[in-house]
Every structure is written in C-alpha cells, then in structure tokens.
Scaffold this active site. Structure first.
Site, PDB file in Angstrom:
ATOM      1  N   LYS A 161       0.766  -1.472  -0.662  1.00  0.00           N
ATOM      2  CA  LYS A 161       0.081   0.463  -0.091  1.00  0.00           C
ATOM      3  C   LYS A 161       0.954   1.498   0.084  1.00  0.00           C
ATOM      4  CE  LYS A 161      -0.421  -0.626   4.227  1.00  0.00           C
ATOM      5  NZ  LYS A 161      -0.913  -1.160   6.126  1.00  0.00           N
TER       6      LYS A 161
ATOM      7  N   ARG B 272     -10.434  -0.521  14.425  1.00  0.00           N
ATOM      8  CA  ARG B 272     -10.204   0.459  13.736  1.00  0.00           C
ATOM      9  C   ARG B 272     -10.889   0.400  11.774  1.00  0.00           C
ATOM     10  NH1 ARG B 272      -4.643   1.031  10.118  1.00  0.00           N
ATOM     11  NH2 ARG B 272      -4.713  -1.518  10.043  1.00  0.00           N
TER      12      ARG B 272
ATOM     13  N   TYR C  31      15.460  31.529   3.530  1.00  0.00           N
ATOM     14  CA  TYR C  31      14.405  31.853   4.043  1.00  0.00           C
ATOM     15  C   TYR C  31      14.910  32.698   5.608  1.00  0.00           C
ATOM     16  CZ  TYR C  31      12.113  30.752  -0.545  1.00  0.00           C
ATOM     17  OH  TYR C  31      11.669  30.802  -1.543  1.00  0.00           O
TER      18      TYR C  31
ATOM     19  N   MET D 255      10.564  24.509   0.110  1.00  0.00           N
ATOM     20  CA  MET D 255      10.057  23.296  -1.017  1.00  0.00           C
ATOM     21  C   MET D 255      10.832  22.928  -1.867  1.00  0.00           C
ATOM     22  SD  MET D 255       6.730  23.977  -3.090  1.00  0.00           S
ATOM     23  CE  MET D 255       5.742  24.658  -1.977  1.00  0.00           C
TER      24      MET D 255
HETATM   25  C1  LIG Z   1       0.070  -1.915   6.833  1.00  0.00           C
HETATM   26  C2  LIG Z   1      -0.967  -3.053   7.280  1.00  0.00           C
HETATM   27  C3  LIG Z   1      -0.064  -4.433   7.154  1.00  0.00           C
HETATM   28  C4  LIG Z   1       1.611  -4.080   7.464  1.00  0.00           C
HETATM   29  O1  LIG Z   1       2.224  -4.010   8.616  1.00  0.00           O
HETATM   30  P1  LIG Z   1       3.138  -3.958   8.734  1.00  0.00           P
HETATM   31  O2  LIG Z   1       3.409  -3.625  10.077  1.00  0.00           O
HETATM   32  O3  LIG Z   1       4.330  -3.360   8.487  1.00  0.00           O
HETATM   33  O4  LIG Z   1       3.851  -5.410   8.854  1.00  0.00           O
HETATM   34  C5  LIG Z   1      -0.378  -5.747   7.720  1.00  0.00           C
HETATM   35  N1  LIG Z   1      -1.853  -5.727   7.653  1.00  0.00           N
HETATM   36  C6  LIG Z   1      -2.895  -4.707   8.059  1.00  0.00           C
HETATM   37  C7  LIG Z   1      -4.527  -5.277   8.318  1.00  0.00           C
HETATM   38  C8  LIG Z   1      -2.043  -3.182   7.182  1.00  0.00           C
HETATM   39  O5  LIG Z   1      -3.142  -2.107   7.077  1.00  0.00           O
END
Ligand SMILES: *Cc1c(COP(=O)(O)O)cnc(C)c1O
Length: 371
Positions: free
Chosen positions: A36, A134, A263, A312
């Site tokens: 992701k 969550r 800056y 930036m």
């Molecule tokens: C991001 C995520 C992971 C991976 O977690 P890490 O700590 O990076 O290994 C695993 N499961 C879910 C549901 C996630 O959202």
C-alpha cells in the site's frame, strides 16, 4: 519529476528480507506482502514485479485505485484491497481485485453487486476487529456472517483475518495474546461450519512475525519488514536496507561572516563557510523539521549538516570541511540506521518518513555493482 534526486530500490535487499522472514515461518505458511501507499513510499509496480518473481502468494493495497494501477501494469497476483469503499466495488470487480469486507453493509452490498453481475465464486475477505478498533466485524458477528455466506455461489470466502494493535510492544503481550485467543475462537466457529470452502486465516504483520510466530495460522502479512525494518533493532540488523535517497550538489557558495543562508535569514555565517545547494526539499519528503542543523546529508562519506530552513525544492548544507564539487553525489539516507535516526528527529517512525517521499522523486532500481 525531480530528476537529480533519486530513490534507489535494492532488489537483492528485498530478496534477502523476504528470505529472512520465510526462514522464520513454517514451510507451508503463505506470504502476503503489503504494498500500500506506493509500497511504503518506494514503488508499488517495481515491488510487485519483484515479488511476483519471488512467488509471494498475495499482495495487499489499501485502496481500490492502488490495485487498479498494479493491474494496469500487468500484475496478475491476487490482490486484497484492505479498505475498499462501496462506490468503487464495480471498478474493483472489473480489475479482479479482492475486497476486504468489514461491515455488514459492505458485505451485503458486495453480495448484491455480485448477484447482479452474476459473478461466480468471486474472492472476498472478511476482517474481524479483535482490539485495534479500526476496521472489522465484532467477534460476536461470526455466526451471522457464516449464515450470510451460506450457499452463496456468486462469492467465495477466500480469507478471514484480523490485525494486531501492538505486536511490536512486548509490554502489551497480554493484550496481544487476548487478540490471538479471540482470533482462534473465530477460526473455530468457521471450522465448525458446514461450508465446504476452507478460508485462509491470517493475523500477523511484520512485528507479529517477529514476536508471535505461534500465531502464524495459514498466512502472514509482511509490510515494513520487506523494506528492512522490524521495529526492533536486533532484527532490523539482520535485514538489509532497501531504499537509498540520493541527490547531487547543484551549486557551491563561499560565504563570509555576516552573510545569511536561506529564507528568513535564519542561518547567520560567523566564519568563512562553504555551503552546497541540493535539489531536494520538503516537497520531495525532506521535512522542515530536519533543517537548522537537526540533520545532515553525507557527501563523500562525510556529514554535511542542513543549514537554514529546508525549502520546498532545495536545501543547503555546510560543506566547509568537505572536499567536494558541483555535481558530486549527496546521500540523504542509505541505511536503516540513518532512516531511524531521521525519523526520531522528526518525532515519527520509518513508516511515515518513507511514505513521505513524494512522487516527484524518481524511483530507480539499484544497479548491481558487479555488472
Ligand atoms: C499495513 C498493514 C499491514 C502491514 O503492517 P507492517 O507493520 O508494515 O508489517 C498488515 N496488515 C494490515 C491490515 C495493514 O493495514
């Protein structure tokens, strides 16, 4: 694109890290790698292509669009979308992405669409909330879900999973073990149901693999570990660094006492100083919190502290004692140690530092030095 600045991705380090985690697992445990957020700020397509060759079993992304990008790039591994939205279900199906369904509403909506499209055994995943609070069904929803899924031929339950809240924190061992127990109870109910289809069960993220191997079930979800971090120094040392952020010196100035840099004229020159201007700034992911000598880059293996505010697109560093020229290579980070150190300076963790590297930075595969 910021062409002078590159993020190098080390394929052999990825392979090493994958092999390390595999060596911890039982032989038949499946591996899902989470890519992701542009593969934690690296490059989802590059990662997916490497992981495809490494024959990982599953990929996961957070949102539907991230999965669509992978499909367009020809990635044909199964891909779970961890957090799909109902309005994207049709696009998700068109791309044969596999939804995580986490509420009764998302589950029923997906079944409706699957029926109307006359799908056949379309793979879905069900997530349970066992304490992270969550996403996910309640543990007490199991029987109802089993009822809902019974005799449905348009969809097929591919996996059932949950996510640990504090797998890296051994002070929370009791809490984590309770989550594991809840997940086992969920599994028991599915195992006892008459549904002939046996889903894959999975719970562990990277730190889960490190600390709770006994709860590996059928599959694990490897995220930050593939990029070289295990949230624990001892294990991180056994992993290899995957990402290296590099740039070049655009210009060198020699400044005299009384002049200022950047800056708001924040940095005041008190003695003859040589500074270098680097084409990387906060829009590339180098936070302003690293300016004003809080952090440094390395040039010819020597530390050059960032002086003044990070702009930036640009930052300036003190190179008074470094023998360097315009065009020389500048390393922002090339080790886990430096990434962790910079994260601490920014009051954050490597997860955030890496995902902050913006899309303006070119991603390239590291060249094998033996070729
Ligand atoms: C991001 C995520 C992971 C991976 O977690 P890490 O700590 O990076 O290994 C695993 N499961 C879910 C549901 C996630 O959202």
């Amino acid at each position: 694109m910021n062409n002078a600045t590159i993020l190098e991705i080390d394929k052999s380090a990825i392979q090493h890290n994958l092999t390390y985690f595999k060596s911890k697992l039982k032989k038949d445990t499946l591996i899902l790698v989470v890519i992701k957020a542009f593969a934690y700020g690296s490059d989802a397509i590059i990662l997916a292509n490497i992981l495809k060759k490494e024959k990982v079993d599953y990929l996961a992304v957070a949102y539907t669009e991230e999965g669509v990008v992978l499909r367009k790039a020809g990635i044909n591994l199964p891909i779970i979308v961890l957090h799909p939205q109902i309005q994207n279900f049709k696009i998700l199906i068109q791309n044969y992405l596999e939804p995580n369904l986490y509420t009764k509403k998302t589950l029923l909506q997906f079944i409706d669409i699957a029926n109307s499209l006359k799908l056949k055994k379309y793979p879905i995943h069900i997530k349970f909330n066992t304490g992270l609070n969550r996403l996910g069904f309640k543990t007490s929803d199991v029987s109802e879900i089993i009822m809902i899924l019974k005799n449905k031929n348009t969809i097929a339950l591919k996996s059932v999973f949950s996510h640990l809240a504090a797998s890296e924190d051994l002070n929370e061992k009791v809490f984590t073990e309770n989550q594991i127990t809840s997940f086992k109870e969920i599994k028991k109910k599915f195992d006892a149901s008459t549904n002939p289809n046996k889903p894959i069960f999975h719970l562990l993220n990277t730190s889960g693999i490190v600390n709770y191997l006994e709860a590996q079930f059928d599959m694990v979800r490897l995220g930050i570990g593939i990029y070289g971090f295990a949230n624990e120094d001892k294990i991180t040392k056994k992993l290899q660094n995957v990402l290296c952020l590099k740039s070049i010196i655009s210009q060198i100035h020699i400044l005299k006492k009384g002049e200022t840099v950047g800056y708001n004229r924040i940095f005041k020159i008190t003695q003859l100083t040589k500074i270098a201007t680097i084409p990387i700034g906060h829009a590339d992911g180098v936070s302003r919190q690293l300016g004003n000598k809080k952090s440094y880059v390395t040039i010819h293996n020597q530390k050059a502290y960032i002086i003044g505010n990070v702009c930036m697109d640009i930052l300036m560093v003190d190179v008074t004692t470094i023998n360097c020229q315009e065009g020389d290579i500048v390393v922002v980070f090339d080790s886990q140690k430096k990434i962790i150190e910079m994260s601490k300076t920014m009051n954050t963790i490597p997860y955030e530092l890496l995902t902050m590297i913006s899309q303006r930075v070119n991603r390239v595969l590291k060249k094998n030095k033996y070729i």
